[in-house]
Design a protein around this motif. Structure first.
Motif, PDB file in Angstrom:
ATOM      1  N   SER A 150      -2.698  11.462   2.056  1.00 17.32           N
ATOM      2  CA  SER A 150      -2.464  10.387   1.092  1.00 17.32           C
ATOM      3  C   SER A 150      -3.365  10.552  -0.122  1.00 17.32           C
ATOM      4  N   SER A 152       1.606   8.107   1.703  1.00 15.21           N
ATOM      5  CA  SER A 152       0.939   6.845   2.070  1.00 15.21           C
ATOM      6  C   SER A 152       1.167   6.509   3.538  1.00 15.21           C
ATOM      7  N   LEU A 153       0.082   6.134   4.208  1.00 14.30           N
ATOM      8  CA  LEU A 153       0.192   5.777   5.629  1.00 14.30           C
ATOM      9  C   LEU A 153       1.149   4.596   5.817  1.00 14.30           C
ATOM     10  N   VAL A 213     -11.109  -5.458  -3.526  1.00 18.72           N
ATOM     11  CA  VAL A 213      -9.817  -4.807  -3.260  1.00 18.72           C
ATOM     12  C   VAL A 213      -9.623  -4.556  -1.764  1.00 18.72           C
ATOM     13  N   GLY A 259       0.764  -1.249   0.000  1.00 19.75           N
ATOM     14  CA  GLY A 259       0.000   0.000   0.000  1.00 19.75           C
ATOM     15  C   GLY A 259       0.791   1.293   0.000  1.00 19.75           C
ATOM     16  N   ALA A 313      -5.433   8.232  -1.420  1.00 19.08           N
ATOM     17  CA  ALA A 313      -6.786   7.731  -1.138  1.00 19.08           C
ATOM     18  C   ALA A 313      -7.544   8.752  -0.292  1.00 19.08           C
ATOM     19  N   LEU A 368       2.310  -6.165  -7.140  1.00 13.31           N
ATOM     20  CA  LEU A 368       1.265  -7.061  -6.624  1.00 13.31           C
ATOM     21  C   LEU A 368      -0.099  -6.400  -6.779  1.00 13.31           C
ATOM     22  N   ASP A 369      -0.969  -7.069  -7.535  1.00 10.07           N
ATOM     23  CA  ASP A 369      -2.368  -6.657  -7.584  1.00 10.07           C
ATOM     24  C   ASP A 369      -3.145  -7.694  -6.798  1.00 10.07           C
ATOM     25  N   VAL A 370      -3.648  -7.295  -5.639  1.00  2.00           N
ATOM     26  CA  VAL A 370      -4.256  -8.272  -4.732  1.00  2.00           C
ATOM     27  C   VAL A 370      -5.582  -8.833  -5.241  1.00  2.00           C
ATOM     28  N   TYR A 388      -7.443  11.440   7.337  1.00  2.00           N
ATOM     29  CA  TYR A 388      -6.107  11.941   6.982  1.00  2.00           C
ATOM     30  C   TYR A 388      -6.087  12.275   5.494  1.00  2.00           C
ATOM     31  N   ALA A 443      -6.911  -0.063  -0.153  1.00  2.00           N
ATOM     32  CA  ALA A 443      -8.347   0.216  -0.286  1.00  2.00           C
ATOM     33  C   ALA A 443      -8.598   0.885  -1.625  1.00  2.00           C
ATOM     34  N   LYS A 474     -15.152  -1.803   4.582  1.00  2.48           N
ATOM     35  CA  LYS A 474     -14.327  -1.796   5.814  1.00  2.48           C
ATOM     36  C   LYS A 474     -14.976  -2.642   6.905  1.00  2.48           C
ATOM     37  N   SER A 481      -2.533  -2.398   3.723  1.00  4.13           N
ATOM     38  CA  SER A 481      -2.859  -0.963   3.703  1.00  4.13           C
ATOM     39  C   SER A 481      -3.435  -0.628   2.330  1.00  4.13           C
ATOM     40  N   SER A 503      -8.107   0.306   8.966  1.00  6.85           N
ATOM     41  CA  SER A 503      -9.536   0.521   8.806  1.00  6.85           C
ATOM     42  C   SER A 503      -9.910   1.927   9.268  1.00  6.85           C
ATOM     43  N   THR A 532       2.130   4.195  -2.123  1.00 10.20           N
ATOM     44  CA  THR A 532       2.040   4.794  -3.454  1.00 10.20           C
ATOM     45  C   THR A 532       2.992   5.964  -3.551  1.00 10.20           C
TER      46      THR A 532
END
Ligand SMILES: NC(=O)c1ccc[n+]([C@@H]2O[C@H](COP(=O)([O-])OP(=O)(O)OC[C@H]3O[C@@H](n4cnc5c(N)ncnc54)[C@H](O)[C@@H]3O)[C@@H](O)[C@H]2O)c1
Length: 279
Positions: free
Chosen positions: A220, A20-21, A140, A14, A222, A82-84, A217, A112, A187, A110, A168, A16
């Motif tokens: 990021s 990113s967190l 995702v 996660g 997202a 990696l594409d989950v 936040y 979403a 979530k 991490s 989350s 980017t």
């Protein structure tokens, strides 16, 4: 110096960009002695037949990920695409870890995505969410915790005593200050998956599974796309007993939960300056 994660290898998903967190967690885990490996969304051989626009998006996302990891964590940090949502991509990723003799002691989920959230666009009401948008957010943002965990376990890449941690938000449980809608449902599923996996994997592998609900936040990609999030950040800052939690608060709590010998599992932790206690 705290070296609680010395000897641990932790996968951070996660990242980017520098906002990113996941990056704050990676830094803290490394400070506490962990070896970090990273995965980022990018084009894989399993993305056959996608549009030029989608291919361009994946390529740009992966370049940003690679540059960020290199600049922020160092060129020596292993980084993999990696594409989950694609089982083939998860298997390729596992094969690559095996090839490089990498065994994990835990990972941070991490990840979403919700197609009903776009920068500058009003979030769709639940009644307007299509089946495709609903299941894509679920795939995702929630189911991926199952598929990635399964892939790693089936390939014997997760050591006993490993720790799995997912990010989350309070919107999993409540109607949030800003519209969270479709992703809130995903979530909720993610958190329920955390609890089920905590039970199954605790018994079978002594692996713990937890989640952290973090403050709103906007730093990021997202976060910055969510309609009304900037106002929510201000509102929560003013209404949380201690003000909003910062990425470093998330990082400290995450690193704690990633410790191999901590017997805490099935927890949905609030790292939000106490906002969740407000009525
Ligand atoms: N920003 C906030 O306000 C906030 C608050 C609480 C929790 N969170 C959660 O924290 C996590 C990280 O979000 P962030 O705010 O750092 O934003 P971010 O945009 O930096 O991270 C989201 C990540 O998900 C990745 N991703 C999306 N689809 C993917 C796929 N198919 N395969 C692999 N990776 C994929 C993206 O590439 C990106 O790296 C998310 O789960 C988010 O819901 C965010």
């Amino acid at each position: 110096m705290n070296e609680a994660l010395k000897g641990s290898t932790i996968l951070i998903t996660g990242i980017t960009d520098a906002g990113s967190l996941a990056l704050s967690v990676a830094r803290q885990a490394r400070t506490e002695g962990a070896t970090i490996i990273c995965s980022g969304l990018g084009r894989t051989p399993h993305h056959e037949g996608i549009s030029d626009r989608a291919a361009d998006f994946l390529d740009k996302t992966y370049s940003a990920f690679e540059e960020t990891v290199k600049a922020e964590l160092g060129a020596e940090t292993p980084a993999f695409p990696l594409d989950v949502t694609l089982d083939g991509s998860i298997q390729d990723f596992c094969d690559e870890l095996k090839k490089q003799d990498i065994l994990l002691n835990g990972f941070l989920h991490s990840i979403a995505m919700d197609k009903t959230i776009k920068a500058g666009v009003v979030i769709k009401s639940i009644l307007d969410v299509t089946k495709e948008e609903f299941f894509s957010a679920m795939d995702v943002s929630a189911y991926s915790l199952v598929s990635l965990t399964r892939g790693l376990i089936q390939n014997q890449l997760l050591e006993k005593n490993s720790s799995i941690l997912a990010l989350s938000y309070l919107g999993a449980e409540k109607v949030a200050y800003h519209p969270y809608k479709n992703i809130g449902v995903a979530k909720a599923a993610l958190e329920r998956i955390v609890v089920e996996l905590a039970h199954e994997l605790g018994v079978s592998h002594n692996i713990k599974v937890n989640a952290i609900r973090f403050s709103p936040y906007t730093g990021s990609k997202a976060g910055s796309a969510i309609q009304g999030l900037a106002e929510a950040v201000e509102f929560c800052e003013n209404h949380s007993p201690m003000g909003n939690a910062r990425p470093e608060d998330l990082a400290w709590e995450s690193a704690y939960l990633l410790r191999p010998y901590v017997r805490v599992t099935g927890e949905i932790r609030n790292v939000d300056g106490g906002y969740h206690i407000r009525g």
